[in-house]
Design a protein around this motif. Sequence first.
Motif, PDB file in Angstrom:
ATOM      1  N   TRP A  52       0.827  -1.210   0.000  1.00 45.98           N
ATOM      2  CA  TRP A  52       0.000   0.000   0.000  1.00 45.98           C
ATOM      3  C   TRP A  52       0.860   1.258   0.000  1.00 45.98           C
ATOM      4  O   TRP A  52       0.527   2.241  -0.647  1.00 45.98           O
ATOM      5  N   GLN A 157       0.503   9.638   6.668  1.00 44.25           N
ATOM      6  CA  GLN A 157      -0.319   8.447   6.811  1.00 44.25           C
ATOM      7  C   GLN A 157      -0.127   7.800   8.183  1.00 44.25           C
ATOM      8  O   GLN A 157       0.942   7.927   8.787  1.00 44.25           O
ATOM      9  N   HIS A 175      -7.771   5.115   3.808  1.00 41.69           N
ATOM     10  CA  HIS A 175      -7.317   4.917   2.430  1.00 41.69           C
ATOM     11  C   HIS A 175      -7.461   3.452   2.025  1.00 41.69           C
ATOM     12  O   HIS A 175      -7.925   3.137   0.937  1.00 41.69           O
ATOM     13  N   ARG A 176      -7.047   2.553   2.910  1.00 38.51           N
ATOM     14  CA  ARG A 176      -7.154   1.110   2.678  1.00 38.51           C
ATOM     15  C   ARG A 176      -7.394   0.430   4.014  1.00 38.51           C
ATOM     16  O   ARG A 176      -6.958   0.926   5.059  1.00 38.51           O
ATOM     17  N   SER A 177      -8.025  -0.732   3.972  1.00 36.61           N
ATOM     18  CA  SER A 177      -8.218  -1.487   5.216  1.00 36.61           C
ATOM     19  C   SER A 177      -8.276  -2.976   4.915  1.00 36.61           C
ATOM     20  O   SER A 177      -8.492  -3.382   3.766  1.00 36.61           O
ATOM     21  N   LEU A 188      -4.635   5.130   7.176  1.00 37.39           N
ATOM     22  CA  LEU A 188      -5.373   6.379   7.141  1.00 37.39           C
ATOM     23  C   LEU A 188      -4.475   7.473   6.585  1.00 37.39           C
ATOM     24  O   LEU A 188      -3.262   7.445   6.756  1.00 37.39           O
ATOM     25  N   VAL A 189      -5.089   8.452   5.907  1.00 39.17           N
ATOM     26  CA  VAL A 189      -4.347   9.565   5.307  1.00 39.17           C
ATOM     27  C   VAL A 189      -4.893  10.869   5.871  1.00 39.17           C
ATOM     28  O   VAL A 189      -6.112  11.029   6.038  1.00 39.17           O
ATOM     29  N   GLU A 191      -6.202  14.432   5.730  1.00 44.14           N
ATOM     30  CA  GLU A 191      -6.912  15.197   4.686  1.00 44.14           C
ATOM     31  C   GLU A 191      -6.227  16.516   4.411  1.00 44.14           C
ATOM     32  O   GLU A 191      -5.609  17.113   5.248  1.00 44.14           O
TER      33      GLU A 191
END
Length: 191
Positions: A52, A157, A175-177, A188-189, A191
């Motif tokens: 990722w 991140q 963002h991905r999990s 997480l990113v 914002e």
Amino acid sequence: MRAKRAPPQRAHGAPNRVRIIGGQYRRRLLEFPDGAGLRPTPDRVRETLFNWLGQDLPGWVCLDLFAGSGALGFEAASRGAGRVVMIERDPKAIGALEKNRATLGAGQVDILRADALAWLANSRETFDLIFVDPPFDSGLAGTLLAELARHLESGGQAYIEQAAPVVAPAGLIIHRSGRAGRSHFALLVKE
């Protein structure tokens, strides 16, 4: 009569060892002590995370809260991070982290003996990437989530691993999990 199942094995069949999966320290083993709640992020999950992230972290500044075995922080150092700050409070784990840093020659790794919650509350530093993998079932990751955005650079991140699904606080988006066994993890990113 059923055959007895063998207990789960860790790196090279030895307990309390985990291997680095990529970068300059690839295949090197990290040793760590026994400890309540100490369970390194499995190879498969670390591989997913670094896929990722894009494999290499050239010059990144990373924070490994609840460092434990150091698997995430040393993996980041192996992949080119310019600085990795590891926060751990257990004296046995600190000793193992220092020994592994010396064995690897990982001079970009700073190891601090501190309580992760207190350290984060008092720190003004910002990071490109923060790893949050507290003792399993502790609920500590959820406690820290609201604090993470102020410690991330713009576009920074945070990787979270915990027993419950990850819910993004204000200022961060998932963002991905994924999930592996009982562990839920997310990137997480800011914002």
